[in-house]
Design a protein around this motif. Sequence first.
Motif, PDB file in Angstrom:
ATOM      1  N   LEU A   1      41.608  30.527  55.922  1.00  0.00           N
ATOM      2  CA  LEU A   1      41.877  31.619  54.977  1.00  0.00           C
ATOM      3  C   LEU A   1      40.603  32.428  54.704  1.00  0.00           C
ATOM      4  O   LEU A   1      40.656  33.651  54.549  1.00  0.00           O
ATOM      5  CB  LEU A   1      42.452  31.055  53.673  1.00  0.00           C
ATOM      6  N   ALA A   2      39.487  31.741  54.636  1.00  0.00           N
ATOM      7  CA  ALA A   2      38.225  32.443  54.377  1.00  0.00           C
ATOM      8  C   ALA A   2      37.810  33.290  55.580  1.00  0.00           C
ATOM      9  O   ALA A   2      37.415  34.457  55.428  1.00  0.00           O
ATOM     10  CB  ALA A   2      37.132  31.439  54.035  1.00  0.00           C
ATOM     11  N   ASP A   3      37.928  32.732  56.781  1.00  0.00           N
ATOM     12  CA  ASP A   3      37.417  33.403  57.970  1.00  0.00           C
ATOM     13  C   ASP A   3      38.246  34.629  58.368  1.00  0.00           C
ATOM     14  O   ASP A   3      37.722  35.567  58.980  1.00  0.00           O
ATOM     15  CB  ASP A   3      37.363  32.426  59.148  1.00  0.00           C
TER      16      ASP A   3
ATOM     17  N   GLU B   1      32.407  30.854  46.715  1.00  0.00           N
ATOM     18  CA  GLU B   1      31.485  31.976  46.889  1.00  0.00           C
ATOM     19  C   GLU B   1      31.880  32.833  48.090  1.00  0.00           C
ATOM     20  O   GLU B   1      31.806  34.068  48.040  1.00  0.00           O
ATOM     21  CB  GLU B   1      30.061  31.440  47.089  1.00  0.00           C
ATOM     22  N   VAL B   2      32.340  32.193  49.160  1.00  0.00           N
ATOM     23  CA  VAL B   2      32.689  32.926  50.380  1.00  0.00           C
ATOM     24  C   VAL B   2      33.892  33.832  50.165  1.00  0.00           C
ATOM     25  O   VAL B   2      33.915  34.986  50.619  1.00  0.00           O
ATOM     26  CB  VAL B   2      32.969  31.937  51.544  1.00  0.00           C
ATOM     27  N   ILE B   3      34.908  33.321  49.450  1.00  0.00           N
ATOM     28  CA  ILE B   3      36.122  34.128  49.306  1.00  0.00           C
ATOM     29  C   ILE B   3      35.985  35.190  48.223  1.00  0.00           C
ATOM     30  O   ILE B   3      36.740  36.162  48.190  1.00  0.00           O
ATOM     31  CB  ILE B   3      37.352  33.252  49.005  1.00  0.00           C
ATOM     32  N   SER B   4      35.008  35.030  47.297  1.00  0.00           N
ATOM     33  CA  SER B   4      34.751  35.998  46.233  1.00  0.00           C
ATOM     34  C   SER B   4      36.039  36.338  45.500  1.00  0.00           C
ATOM     35  O   SER B   4      36.772  35.471  45.065  1.00  0.00           O
ATOM     36  CB  SER B   4      34.078  37.240  46.835  1.00  0.00           C
ATOM     37  N   GLN B   5      36.350  37.633  45.380  1.00  0.00           N
ATOM     38  CA  GLN B   5      37.570  38.059  44.685  1.00  0.00           C
ATOM     39  C   GLN B   5      38.765  38.187  45.635  1.00  0.00           C
ATOM     40  O   GLN B   5      39.844  38.614  45.223  1.00  0.00           O
ATOM     41  CB  GLN B   5      37.320  39.415  44.011  1.00  0.00           C
ATOM     42  N   ARG B   6      38.575  37.804  46.885  1.00  0.00           N
ATOM     43  CA  ARG B   6      39.605  38.021  47.892  1.00  0.00           C
ATOM     44  C   ARG B   6      40.717  36.982  47.844  1.00  0.00           C
ATOM     45  O   ARG B   6      41.823  37.209  48.334  1.00  0.00           O
ATOM     46  CB  ARG B   6      38.955  38.036  49.275  1.00  0.00           C
ATOM     47  N   GLY B   7      40.419  35.825  47.265  1.00  0.00           N
ATOM     48  CA  GLY B   7      41.414  34.772  47.192  1.00  0.00           C
ATOM     49  C   GLY B   7      41.654  34.318  45.770  1.00  0.00           C
ATOM     50  O   GLY B   7      40.766  34.402  44.904  1.00  0.00           O
TER      51      GLY B   7
END
Length: 449
Positions: free
Chosen positions: A288-290, A319-325
Amino acid sequence: MADNPSKALRVILFPLPFQGHINPMIQLANILHSNGFEISILHHQYNSPDPSKNPHFSFHVIPGGLSELQSFQGDTLALFRFLNFDCIGPIRDCLGKLLSTHDHIACMITDANMYNSQAAVEDLGIPRIVLRTTSLCSFLAFATLPVLREKGFYSDDLDSRMEDPVLELPPFRVKDLRAIYIKSLDDTMKSISTIVQGTKTASALIFNTFQDLEEPDLANLREHFPLPTFLIGPFHKFFSAESSSYLTQDRSSISWLDTQELNSVLYVSFGSGATMDQKNAREMAWCLADTKQPFLWVVRPGLVQGSEWLEWLPNEFVEVISQRGYIIKWAPQQEVLSHPSVGGFWTHSGWNSVLESICEGVPMICSSFSGDQHVNSRYVSDAWRLGIKLEKGFEREEMESAIRKIMVDGEGQEIRERALRLKEKIQGFSSQSLNALSDLIVSFKSSRV
Protein backbone atom coordinates in the motif's frame (compact mmCIF):
# COMPACT_ATOMS: atom_id res chain seq x y z
CA MET A 1 -56.64 -9.26 7.48
CA ALA A 2 -58.46 -8.89 4.16
CA ASP A 3 -56.34 -5.89 3.14
CA ASN A 4 -53.09 -7.38 4.36
CA PRO A 5 -53.24 -11.15 4.92
CA SER A 6 -49.77 -11.16 6.50
CA LYS A 7 -50.88 -8.81 9.29
CA ALA A 8 -50.56 -10.41 12.75
CA LEU A 9 -48.74 -13.47 11.35
CA ARG A 10 -45.43 -14.10 13.09
CA VAL A 11 -42.23 -15.30 11.46
CA ILE A 12 -39.38 -16.64 13.60
CA LEU A 13 -35.82 -16.19 12.33
CA PHE A 14 -32.64 -17.88 13.59
CA PRO A 15 -29.24 -16.59 12.34
CA LEU A 16 -25.82 -18.07 12.95
CA PRO A 17 -23.94 -15.95 15.54
CA PHE A 18 -21.48 -14.30 13.12
CA GLN A 19 -21.59 -10.85 11.56
CA GLY A 20 -21.76 -12.08 7.98
CA HIS A 21 -24.77 -14.25 8.85
CA ILE A 22 -26.51 -11.96 11.35
CA ASN A 23 -26.55 -8.95 9.00
CA PRO A 24 -28.56 -10.50 6.14
CA MET A 25 -30.93 -12.29 8.53
CA ILE A 26 -31.76 -9.07 10.40
CA GLN A 27 -32.12 -7.26 7.07
CA LEU A 28 -34.53 -9.96 5.87
CA ALA A 29 -36.45 -9.65 9.14
CA ASN A 30 -36.87 -5.93 8.53
CA ILE A 31 -38.00 -6.53 4.96
CA LEU A 32 -40.64 -9.04 6.12
CA HIS A 33 -41.73 -6.71 8.92
CA SER A 34 -42.25 -3.93 6.39
CA ASN A 35 -44.53 -6.33 4.55
CA GLY A 36 -46.74 -6.75 7.61
CA PHE A 37 -45.29 -9.73 9.50
CA GLU A 38 -44.52 -9.79 13.21
CA ILE A 39 -40.93 -10.88 13.88
CA SER A 40 -39.26 -12.97 16.57
CA ILE A 41 -35.46 -13.44 16.51
CA LEU A 42 -33.94 -16.52 18.12
CA HIS A 43 -30.21 -16.00 18.62
CA HIS A 44 -27.20 -17.51 20.31
CA GLN A 45 -25.77 -15.68 23.32
CA TYR A 46 -22.43 -15.50 21.47
CA ASN A 47 -22.28 -12.30 19.36
CA SER A 48 -25.85 -11.45 20.29
CA PRO A 49 -27.60 -8.76 18.21
CA ASP A 50 -28.59 -5.62 20.11
CA PRO A 51 -32.39 -5.64 20.65
CA SER A 52 -32.41 -1.85 21.13
CA LYS A 53 -31.49 -1.42 17.44
CA ASN A 54 -34.63 -3.29 16.39
CA PRO A 55 -37.24 -2.59 19.11
CA HIS A 56 -40.04 -3.74 16.78
CA PHE A 57 -38.80 -7.37 17.08
CA SER A 58 -38.96 -9.75 20.02
CA PHE A 59 -35.60 -11.37 20.85
CA HIS A 60 -35.07 -14.76 22.50
CA VAL A 61 -31.66 -16.04 23.61
CA ILE A 62 -30.57 -19.60 22.87
CA PRO A 63 -27.99 -20.63 25.49
CA GLY A 64 -24.85 -22.40 24.34
CA GLY A 65 -21.20 -23.07 25.09
CA LEU A 66 -19.28 -19.83 24.60
CA SER A 67 -15.88 -21.37 25.30
CA GLU A 68 -16.53 -24.19 22.81
CA LEU A 69 -17.54 -21.70 20.13
CA GLN A 70 -14.39 -19.68 20.60
CA SER A 71 -12.25 -22.82 20.29
CA PHE A 72 -13.34 -23.47 16.69
CA GLN A 73 -11.45 -20.52 15.16
CA GLY A 74 -10.42 -21.46 11.62
CA ASP A 75 -12.57 -24.61 11.36
CA THR A 76 -15.89 -23.29 10.11
CA LEU A 77 -17.51 -26.62 9.29
CA ALA A 78 -16.64 -28.07 12.71
CA LEU A 79 -18.17 -24.96 14.25
CA PHE A 80 -21.36 -25.47 12.23
CA ARG A 81 -21.56 -29.09 13.43
CA PHE A 82 -21.18 -27.98 17.02
CA LEU A 83 -23.90 -25.35 16.68
CA ASN A 84 -26.30 -27.84 15.14
CA PHE A 85 -26.00 -30.26 18.02
CA ASP A 86 -25.57 -27.68 20.79
CA CYS A 87 -28.58 -25.57 19.79
CA ILE A 88 -31.16 -28.14 18.71
CA GLY A 89 -32.61 -28.75 22.19
CA PRO A 90 -32.78 -25.06 23.18
CA ILE A 91 -34.33 -24.19 19.80
CA ARG A 92 -37.06 -26.78 20.30
CA ASP A 93 -37.72 -25.53 23.83
CA CYS A 94 -37.88 -21.90 22.74
CA LEU A 95 -40.18 -22.68 19.82
CA GLY A 96 -42.48 -24.58 22.16
CA LYS A 97 -42.74 -21.57 24.46
CA LEU A 98 -43.42 -19.24 21.53
CA LEU A 99 -46.15 -21.53 20.22
CA SER A 100 -47.81 -21.52 23.63
CA THR A 101 -47.97 -17.72 23.71
CA HIS A 102 -48.53 -16.84 20.01
CA ASP A 103 -51.39 -18.27 17.97
CA HIS A 104 -50.26 -16.95 14.61
CA ILE A 105 -46.77 -18.34 14.00
CA ALA A 106 -46.50 -19.01 10.27
CA CYS A 107 -42.99 -20.45 9.83
CA MET A 108 -39.36 -20.35 10.87
CA ILE A 109 -36.49 -19.06 8.72
CA THR A 110 -33.08 -20.47 9.58
CA ASP A 111 -29.58 -20.10 8.25
CA ALA A 112 -29.02 -22.94 5.80
CA ASN A 113 -26.10 -24.20 7.88
CA MET A 114 -28.49 -24.96 10.76
CA TYR A 115 -29.67 -28.20 9.13
CA ASN A 116 -30.67 -29.85 12.44
CA SER A 117 -33.36 -27.22 12.96
CA GLN A 118 -35.51 -29.16 10.47
CA ALA A 119 -36.13 -31.86 13.09
CA ALA A 120 -37.13 -29.26 15.68
CA VAL A 121 -39.69 -27.54 13.47
CA GLU A 122 -41.13 -30.83 12.19
CA ASP A 123 -41.73 -31.99 15.77
CA LEU A 124 -43.78 -28.83 16.34
CA GLY A 125 -45.51 -28.71 12.97
CA ILE A 126 -43.85 -25.48 11.76
CA PRO A 127 -42.62 -25.08 8.15
CA ARG A 128 -38.94 -24.17 7.76
CA ILE A 129 -37.54 -21.82 5.13
CA VAL A 130 -33.79 -21.68 4.51
CA LEU A 131 -31.83 -18.47 3.98
CA ARG A 132 -28.56 -18.86 2.12
CA THR A 133 -26.30 -15.99 3.15
CA THR A 134 -23.87 -16.91 0.35
CA SER A 135 -24.14 -16.38 -3.38
CA LEU A 136 -26.26 -18.71 -5.47
CA CYS A 137 -23.19 -19.75 -7.47
CA SER A 138 -21.24 -20.71 -4.35
CA PHE A 139 -24.13 -22.83 -3.06
CA LEU A 140 -24.20 -24.74 -6.35
CA ALA A 141 -20.44 -25.13 -6.25
CA PHE A 142 -20.54 -26.60 -2.75
CA ALA A 143 -23.40 -28.91 -3.72
CA THR A 144 -21.28 -30.20 -6.63
CA LEU A 145 -18.08 -30.86 -4.64
CA PRO A 146 -18.93 -34.41 -3.46
CA VAL A 147 -19.66 -35.40 -7.09
CA LEU A 148 -16.36 -33.90 -8.23
CA ARG A 149 -14.55 -35.81 -5.51
CA GLU A 150 -15.98 -39.05 -6.89
CA LYS A 151 -14.63 -38.03 -10.31
CA GLY A 152 -11.11 -37.77 -8.88
CA PHE A 153 -10.65 -34.02 -8.59
CA TYR A 154 -9.13 -34.42 -5.11
CA SER A 155 -6.65 -37.12 -6.08
CA ASP A 156 -2.91 -36.58 -5.95
CA ASP A 157 -2.78 -37.18 -9.72
CA LEU A 158 -4.07 -33.63 -10.27
CA ASP A 159 -1.38 -31.91 -8.18
CA SER A 160 0.44 -30.88 -11.36
CA ARG A 161 -2.75 -29.53 -12.99
CA MET A 162 -3.86 -26.98 -10.43
CA GLU A 163 -4.45 -24.27 -13.05
CA ASP A 164 -6.60 -26.53 -15.24
CA PRO A 165 -10.28 -25.57 -15.65
CA VAL A 166 -13.00 -27.70 -14.06
CA LEU A 167 -15.30 -28.23 -17.04
CA GLU A 168 -18.11 -29.49 -14.79
CA LEU A 169 -18.03 -26.30 -12.74
CA PRO A 170 -16.99 -23.23 -14.75
CA PRO A 171 -15.23 -20.89 -14.11
CA PHE A 172 -13.49 -23.00 -11.44
CA ARG A 173 -9.91 -24.21 -11.62
CA VAL A 174 -8.64 -27.33 -9.87
CA LYS A 175 -6.83 -25.22 -7.26
CA ASP A 176 -10.13 -23.56 -6.31
CA LEU A 177 -11.55 -26.95 -5.34
CA ARG A 178 -8.49 -27.69 -3.22
CA ALA A 179 -8.76 -24.34 -1.44
CA ILE A 180 -12.31 -24.89 -0.18
CA TYR A 181 -11.97 -27.76 2.25
CA ILE A 182 -10.88 -26.86 5.77
CA LYS A 183 -8.87 -29.64 7.48
CA SER A 184 -10.12 -33.15 6.80
CA LEU A 185 -11.38 -33.83 3.27
CA ASP A 186 -13.71 -36.56 4.52
CA ASP A 187 -15.20 -34.32 7.22
CA THR A 188 -15.56 -31.45 4.77
CA MET A 189 -17.45 -33.52 2.21
CA LYS A 190 -19.65 -35.10 4.88
CA SER A 191 -20.54 -31.68 6.30
CA ILE A 192 -21.25 -30.21 2.87
CA SER A 193 -23.50 -33.15 1.96
CA THR A 194 -25.38 -32.80 5.24
CA ILE A 195 -25.96 -29.07 4.72
CA VAL A 196 -27.11 -29.64 1.13
CA GLN A 197 -29.52 -32.39 2.16
CA GLY A 198 -30.78 -30.19 4.99
CA THR A 199 -31.55 -27.49 2.42
CA LYS A 200 -33.51 -29.94 0.27
CA THR A 201 -35.82 -30.78 3.19
CA ALA A 202 -36.85 -27.14 3.65
CA SER A 203 -40.16 -25.73 2.42
CA ALA A 204 -38.49 -22.90 0.48
CA LEU A 205 -35.14 -21.28 -0.24
CA ILE A 206 -34.17 -17.58 -0.07
CA PHE A 207 -31.05 -15.99 -1.57
CA ASN A 208 -29.68 -12.50 -0.95
CA THR A 209 -28.88 -11.94 -4.61
CA PHE A 210 -30.51 -10.68 -7.80
CA GLN A 211 -31.39 -12.25 -11.13
CA ASP A 212 -29.37 -9.97 -13.42
CA LEU A 213 -26.19 -11.13 -11.68
CA GLU A 214 -26.80 -14.86 -11.23
CA GLU A 215 -29.43 -15.78 -13.81
CA PRO A 216 -27.15 -18.29 -15.65
CA ASP A 217 -27.02 -20.44 -12.49
CA LEU A 218 -30.71 -20.12 -11.60
CA ALA A 219 -31.96 -22.80 -14.02
CA ASN A 220 -29.29 -25.20 -12.73
CA LEU A 221 -30.39 -24.53 -9.16
CA ARG A 222 -34.04 -25.18 -9.90
CA GLU A 223 -33.19 -28.44 -11.66
CA HIS A 224 -31.37 -29.84 -8.63
CA PHE A 225 -33.39 -28.11 -5.89
CA PRO A 226 -37.04 -28.23 -7.01
CA LEU A 227 -38.46 -26.17 -4.16
CA PRO A 228 -39.83 -22.61 -4.14
CA THR A 229 -36.83 -20.29 -4.51
CA PHE A 230 -36.82 -16.54 -3.98
CA LEU A 231 -34.09 -14.11 -5.07
CA ILE A 232 -35.01 -10.97 -3.15
CA GLY A 233 -31.66 -9.25 -2.74
CA PRO A 234 -29.77 -7.08 -2.41
CA PHE A 235 -31.14 -6.86 1.15
CA HIS A 236 -28.95 -3.90 2.06
CA LYS A 237 -30.58 -1.72 -0.60
CA PHE A 238 -33.70 -1.86 1.55
CA PHE A 239 -32.25 -2.04 5.07
CA SER A 240 -28.72 -1.11 6.09
CA ALA A 241 -26.50 -3.55 7.97
CA GLU A 242 -25.72 -0.84 10.52
CA SER A 243 -28.60 -1.82 12.81
CA SER A 244 -27.25 -5.38 13.17
CA SER A 245 -23.51 -4.65 13.42
CA TYR A 246 -21.87 -5.58 16.71
CA LEU A 247 -18.70 -3.69 15.78
CA THR A 248 -18.44 0.07 16.38
CA GLN A 249 -18.14 2.02 13.15
CA ASP A 250 -15.53 4.79 12.92
CA ARG A 251 -17.25 7.60 11.06
CA SER A 252 -14.09 9.69 10.89
CA SER A 253 -13.37 7.63 7.78
CA ILE A 254 -16.11 9.52 5.93
CA SER A 255 -14.63 12.89 6.88
CA TRP A 256 -11.24 11.70 5.63
CA LEU A 257 -12.76 10.47 2.35
CA ASP A 258 -14.32 13.91 1.87
CA THR A 259 -10.80 15.34 1.49
CA GLN A 260 -9.77 12.92 -1.29
CA GLU A 261 -10.11 13.19 -5.06
CA LEU A 262 -12.74 11.40 -7.17
CA ASN A 263 -12.15 7.63 -7.54
CA SER A 264 -8.69 7.94 -5.99
CA VAL A 265 -9.00 5.88 -2.78
CA LEU A 266 -8.51 2.13 -2.46
CA TYR A 267 -10.75 0.84 0.34
CA VAL A 268 -9.27 -2.23 2.07
CA SER A 269 -11.32 -4.42 4.42
CA PHE A 270 -11.28 -8.16 5.10
CA GLY A 271 -14.55 -8.43 6.99
CA SER A 272 -15.39 -9.45 10.52
CA GLY A 273 -13.90 -12.95 10.67
CA ALA A 274 -10.78 -13.29 8.50
CA THR A 275 -7.33 -13.53 10.11
CA MET A 276 -3.82 -13.25 8.67
CA ASP A 277 -0.29 -13.61 9.98
CA GLN A 278 1.99 -10.66 10.67
CA LYS A 279 4.28 -11.41 7.71
CA ASN A 280 1.43 -11.11 5.20
CA ALA A 281 0.07 -8.03 6.98
CA ARG A 282 3.46 -6.30 6.66
CA GLU A 283 3.65 -7.24 2.98
CA MET A 284 0.24 -5.62 2.51
CA ALA A 285 1.32 -2.52 4.38
CA TRP A 286 4.44 -1.96 2.26
CA CYS A 287 2.50 -2.73 -0.89
CA LEU A 288 0.00 0.00 0.00
CA ALA A 289 2.86 2.37 0.77
CA ASP A 290 4.87 1.64 -2.38
CA THR A 291 1.98 2.07 -4.83
CA LYS A 292 1.51 5.63 -3.53
CA GLN A 293 -2.26 5.26 -3.91
CA PRO A 294 -4.50 6.86 -1.25
CA PHE A 295 -6.07 4.11 0.86
CA LEU A 296 -8.55 3.58 3.67
CA TRP A 297 -7.56 0.40 5.53
CA VAL A 298 -9.80 -1.38 8.04
CA VAL A 299 -7.58 -3.28 10.49
CA ARG A 300 -10.07 -4.96 12.77
CA PRO A 301 -8.73 -5.98 16.20
CA GLY A 302 -8.05 -9.69 15.77
CA LEU A 303 -7.37 -9.44 12.02
CA VAL A 304 -3.61 -9.79 12.48
CA GLN A 305 -2.73 -12.85 14.54
CA GLY A 306 -0.83 -12.28 17.79
CA SER A 307 -1.55 -8.54 17.98
CA GLU A 308 -4.01 -6.23 19.68
CA TRP A 309 -4.17 -3.76 16.80
CA LEU A 310 -1.28 -2.01 14.96
CA GLU A 311 1.79 -2.92 17.01
CA TRP A 312 3.03 -5.18 14.17
CA LEU A 313 3.41 -2.20 11.83
CA PRO A 314 7.00 -0.97 11.31
CA ASN A 315 7.60 2.39 13.00
CA GLU A 316 8.58 4.07 9.74
CA PHE A 317 5.36 3.03 7.97
CA VAL A 318 3.25 5.89 9.36
CA GLU A 319 5.89 8.40 8.26
CA VAL A 320 6.07 6.92 4.75
CA ILE A 321 2.34 7.03 4.08
CA SER A 322 1.95 10.55 5.60
CA GLN A 323 -1.59 11.80 4.91
CA ARG A 324 -2.09 9.37 2.03
CA GLY A 325 -3.37 6.50 4.14
CA TYR A 326 -5.97 6.22 6.90
CA ILE A 327 -6.29 3.19 9.18
CA ILE A 328 -9.36 2.49 11.34
CA LYS A 329 -10.81 -0.45 13.28
CA TRP A 330 -14.17 -0.66 11.51
CA ALA A 331 -15.95 1.33 8.80
CA PRO A 332 -19.54 2.15 7.81
CA GLN A 333 -18.91 0.05 4.73
CA GLN A 334 -22.01 0.78 2.69
CA GLU A 335 -21.41 4.51 3.07
CA VAL A 336 -17.72 4.12 2.26
CA LEU A 337 -18.38 2.17 -0.94
CA SER A 338 -20.91 4.74 -2.12
CA HIS A 339 -18.49 7.64 -1.50
CA PRO A 340 -17.33 9.31 -4.76
CA SER A 341 -13.66 9.25 -3.72
CA VAL A 342 -13.56 5.43 -3.51
CA GLY A 343 -12.28 3.90 -6.75
CA GLY A 344 -11.57 0.32 -5.71
CA PHE A 345 -12.24 -2.24 -2.98
CA TRP A 346 -9.67 -4.80 -1.79
CA THR A 347 -11.92 -7.40 -0.16
CA HIS A 348 -11.81 -10.84 1.45
CA SER A 349 -14.62 -11.76 -1.00
CA GLY A 350 -17.29 -12.45 1.60
CA TRP A 351 -20.69 -12.35 -0.09
CA ASN A 352 -22.05 -9.32 1.80
CA SER A 353 -18.98 -7.29 0.81
CA VAL A 354 -19.01 -8.46 -2.81
CA LEU A 355 -22.71 -7.65 -3.15
CA GLU A 356 -22.30 -4.20 -1.57
CA SER A 357 -19.41 -3.44 -3.94
CA ILE A 358 -21.37 -4.57 -6.99
CA CYS A 359 -24.31 -2.41 -5.97
CA GLU A 360 -22.07 0.68 -5.87
CA GLY A 361 -20.22 -0.11 -9.10
CA VAL A 362 -16.83 -0.37 -7.35
CA PRO A 363 -14.17 -2.66 -8.96
CA MET A 364 -12.65 -5.26 -6.64
CA ILE A 365 -9.32 -6.81 -5.78
CA CYS A 366 -10.16 -10.22 -4.31
CA SER A 367 -8.28 -12.07 -1.63
CA SER A 368 -10.03 -15.15 -0.26
CA PHE A 369 -9.49 -16.85 3.06
CA SER A 370 -12.05 -19.65 3.42
CA GLY A 371 -15.27 -21.28 2.26
CA ASP A 372 -17.46 -19.45 -0.24
CA GLN A 373 -14.92 -16.62 -0.52
CA HIS A 374 -12.91 -18.78 -2.94
CA VAL A 375 -15.98 -19.19 -5.15
CA ASN A 376 -16.97 -15.52 -4.99
CA SER A 377 -13.50 -14.30 -5.91
CA ARG A 378 -13.30 -16.64 -8.91
CA TYR A 379 -16.70 -15.48 -10.16
CA VAL A 380 -15.82 -11.79 -9.64
CA SER A 381 -12.68 -12.12 -11.73
CA ASP A 382 -13.48 -14.76 -14.35
CA ALA A 383 -17.28 -14.88 -14.77
CA TRP A 384 -18.59 -11.41 -13.95
CA ARG A 385 -15.29 -9.60 -14.75
CA LEU A 386 -15.85 -7.07 -12.00
CA GLY A 387 -12.42 -7.33 -10.41
CA ILE A 388 -9.08 -9.13 -10.11
CA LYS A 389 -8.43 -12.24 -8.03
CA LEU A 390 -5.05 -12.46 -6.31
CA GLU A 391 -3.80 -15.92 -7.29
CA LYS A 392 -0.60 -15.96 -5.20
CA GLY A 393 -1.89 -14.91 -1.79
CA PHE A 394 0.05 -11.91 -0.49
CA GLU A 395 2.91 -11.79 -2.96
CA ARG A 396 4.12 -8.18 -3.21
CA GLU A 397 4.51 -7.94 -6.99
CA GLU A 398 1.04 -9.36 -7.73
CA MET A 399 -0.62 -7.12 -5.13
CA GLU A 400 1.02 -3.98 -6.53
CA SER A 401 0.11 -4.98 -10.08
CA ALA A 402 -3.54 -5.49 -9.14
CA ILE A 403 -3.72 -2.08 -7.43
CA ARG A 404 -2.27 -0.36 -10.52
CA LYS A 405 -4.69 -2.18 -12.84
CA ILE A 406 -7.75 -1.32 -10.75
CA MET A 407 -6.87 2.23 -9.75
CA VAL A 408 -4.72 3.58 -12.62
CA ASP A 409 -4.64 1.52 -15.83
CA GLY A 410 -7.18 1.20 -18.62
CA GLU A 411 -8.11 -2.32 -17.47
CA GLY A 412 -9.46 -0.85 -14.25
CA GLN A 413 -11.55 1.64 -16.21
CA GLU A 414 -13.08 -1.18 -18.27
CA ILE A 415 -13.94 -3.07 -15.08
CA ARG A 416 -15.44 0.10 -13.60
CA GLU A 417 -17.63 0.62 -16.67
CA ARG A 418 -18.93 -2.96 -16.49
CA ALA A 419 -19.60 -2.54 -12.77
CA LEU A 420 -21.47 0.72 -13.32
CA ARG A 421 -23.61 -0.82 -16.09
CA LEU A 422 -24.61 -3.60 -13.70
CA LYS A 423 -25.26 -1.09 -10.93
CA GLU A 424 -27.79 0.67 -13.15
CA LYS A 425 -29.90 -2.51 -13.26
CA ILE A 426 -30.18 -2.66 -9.47
CA GLN A 427 -33.21 -0.74 -8.25
CA GLY A 428 -33.45 -2.41 -4.85
CA PHE A 429 -34.71 -5.76 -3.71
CA SER A 430 -37.23 -7.62 -5.89
CA SER A 431 -40.76 -6.68 -4.76
CA GLN A 432 -42.20 -9.37 -7.05
CA SER A 433 -40.18 -12.10 -5.32
CA LEU A 434 -40.96 -10.63 -1.90
CA ASN A 435 -44.68 -10.66 -2.61
CA ALA A 436 -44.46 -14.27 -3.77
CA LEU A 437 -42.56 -15.19 -0.58
CA SER A 438 -45.15 -13.39 1.56
CA ASP A 439 -47.95 -15.29 -0.17
CA LEU A 440 -46.18 -18.58 0.54
CA ILE A 441 -45.75 -17.71 4.23
CA VAL A 442 -49.44 -16.79 4.50
CA SER A 443 -50.35 -20.11 2.86
CA PHE A 444 -48.37 -21.98 5.53
CA LYS A 445 -50.53 -20.53 8.26
CA SER A 446 -53.73 -21.02 6.28
CA SER A 447 -52.96 -24.70 5.75
CA ARG A 448 -52.47 -25.22 9.50
CA VAL A 449 -55.64 -23.42 10.63
